[in-house]
Scaffold this motif. Structure first.
Motif, PDB file in Angstrom:
ATOM      1  N   THR A 104       0.980  -1.259   0.003  1.00 15.17           N
ATOM      2  CA  THR A 104      -0.058   0.107   0.019  1.00 15.17           C
ATOM      3  C   THR A 104       1.005   1.497  -0.104  1.00 15.17           C
ATOM      4  O   THR A 104       2.023   1.072  -0.223  1.00 15.17           O
ATOM      5  CB  THR A 104      -0.954   0.114   1.255  1.00 15.17           C
ATOM      6  OG1 THR A 104      -1.986   1.194   1.190  1.00 15.17           O
ATOM      7  CG2 THR A 104      -0.103   0.066   2.429  1.00 15.17           C
ATOM      8  N   SER A 105       0.112   2.347   0.156  1.00 14.30           N
ATOM      9  CA  SER A 105       1.101   3.729   0.076  1.00 14.30           C
ATOM     10  C   SER A 105       1.735   4.111   1.272  1.00 14.30           C
ATOM     11  O   SER A 105       1.103   3.817   2.423  1.00 14.30           O
ATOM     12  CB  SER A 105       0.101   4.776  -0.261  1.00 14.30           C
ATOM     13  OG  SER A 105       0.656   6.084   0.003  1.00 14.30           O
ATOM     14  N   ASP A 121      -4.281   0.184   6.477  1.00 19.65           N
ATOM     15  CA  ASP A 121      -3.986  -0.499   5.380  1.00 19.65           C
ATOM     16  C   ASP A 121      -2.347  -0.724   5.355  1.00 19.65           C
ATOM     17  O   ASP A 121      -1.960  -1.618   4.610  1.00 19.65           O
ATOM     18  CB  ASP A 121      -4.171   0.510   3.919  1.00 19.65           C
ATOM     19  CG  ASP A 121      -3.940   1.769   4.167  1.00 19.65           C
ATOM     20  OD1 ASP A 121      -3.616   2.367   5.180  1.00 19.65           O
ATOM     21  OD2 ASP A 121      -3.550   2.305   2.820  1.00 19.65           O
TER      22      ASP A 121
END
Length: 352
Positions: A104-105, A121
């Motif tokens: 994820t980011s 996340d």
């Protein structure tokens, strides 16, 4: 005449031990699906966590109902270790490309949102902490309502939230991995604290043993099934019975296992263990070659290695992050007491 202060409720170590066992069990929930196709998830231990949180926080609020201290203690209890876990994953990703779950980011804003438990996340298991933070005002209001003797509104709320647990948009209201289906479990935990003792007192030894065994069997049955709203409700019910018997009955002999030093140890580090166990599992899969092993042996080797790795990083998190920040939060109470004490020592001057 001044009424005598109510006695302070004491710490219940067996409840902490149960939390430790539940945290360790989640490792197996996440390891087994990597080897066997299954719909089983780790929802059941999370439901137990939620009931337990409602129960324990209701006890805490009975000792000290001040809202500011309650919310401050929640921040110092939950945030530092969670933020540390997110920052650890951020550093590992930046240095060696390590991540858990899916990539994820890791941009600064997303890291901050994850560290604050608004998003989950980066470390997917923190979805339950997002829900717990969301539920904190609900827990406070439920405890306050129970203290006033108003139990019926809480049962109505539980019924409403259970009904909403069948509605998809409500379940995923907070986004990401979060699941609001068991939100009512926090209120059930509060009700359990205020009404559980009287119910447990009515049970004879045989009835208590049978009820405990039935609750454990029901919890295990539901925990090994694909989750839905009905099963989550049954998990909440059976977990509540087990917690009630642990808290209010000392006649159940199998509960003595919760007094074992190793179980107590995992109870103490359970929060950090839960936060960090995805790292332990990811490391276990990276360092073990289980291709030549039978499925059962591969599951056992991976699970035990994951528990060992997680323990090695969870203990420092508990010792050097959780404990100091909890103590720091309590220091504010001490400073306030110190500020008030001089006035209390001079009542005539204080009243003038």
């Amino acid at each position: 005449m001044i009424a005598a202060a109510a006695p302070r409720l004491t710490f219940l170590p067996r409840l902490e031990s149960v939390r430790g066992l539940a945290a360790v069990s989640i490792v197996w929930y996440h390891v087994v699906p990597q080897f066997i196709e299954t719909y089983v998830t780790g929802m059941a231990p999370v439901v137990l966590f939620f009931v337990l949180s409602g129960f324990v926080l209701a006890r805490s609020l009975q000792n000290d109902p001040a809202p500011l201290r309650f919310f401050r203690h929640r921040v110092f209890r939950l945030l530092p270790a969670a933020a540390a876990a997110v920052l650890l994953l951020t550093v590992l990703h930046a240095t060696i490309g390590f991540y858990v779950g899916y990539l994820t980011s890791f941009d600064p804003l997303n890291v901050v949102l994850n560290a604050l438990m608004i998003r989950s996340d980066i470390n997917g298991v923190m979805w339950s902490m997002t829900v717990e933070c969301f539920a904190t005002p609900l827990i406070f209001w439920s405890a306050l309502t129970c203290t006033r003797g108003q139990v019926t509104p809480l049962w109505i709320l539980v019924a409403i939230l259970f009904g909403l647990s069948f509605v998809g948009p409500y379940i995923h209201l907070l986004g990401g991995f979060t699941n609001l289906s068991p939100l009512y479990a926090f209120t059930v935990g509060v009700l359990l604290h205020h009404r559980g003792a009287s119910f447990a007192a009515k049970l004879g030894p045989r009835a208590a043993a049978i009820l405990t065994l039935a609750a454990f069997a029901l919890f295990l049955f539901c925990a090994l099934r694909k989750q839905n709203s009905i099963l989550i409700m049954l998990e909440c019910t059976s977990a509540s019975i087990l917690i009630m018997m642990l808290a209010f009955s000392d006649r159940i002999r199998p509960f003595r296992i919760l007094d074992a030093p190793i179980v107590r140890f995992y109870g103490r580090i359970s929060y950090s263990f839960y936060l960090l166990h995805p790292i332990g599992i990811a490391v276990a899969f990276r360092i073990l070659d289980t291709n030549s092993l039978p499925v059962g042996a591969a599951i056992a080797a991976t699970g035990l290695t994951a528990i060992a790795v997680t323990t090695a990083i969870a203990w420092p998190s508990w010792r050097f992050i959780e404990k100091p920040f909890v103590a720091l939060g309590k220091r504010f109470d001490g400073r306030r007491a110190d500020a008030v004490r001089p006035l209390a020592a001079q009542p005539e001057q204080a009243l003038s």
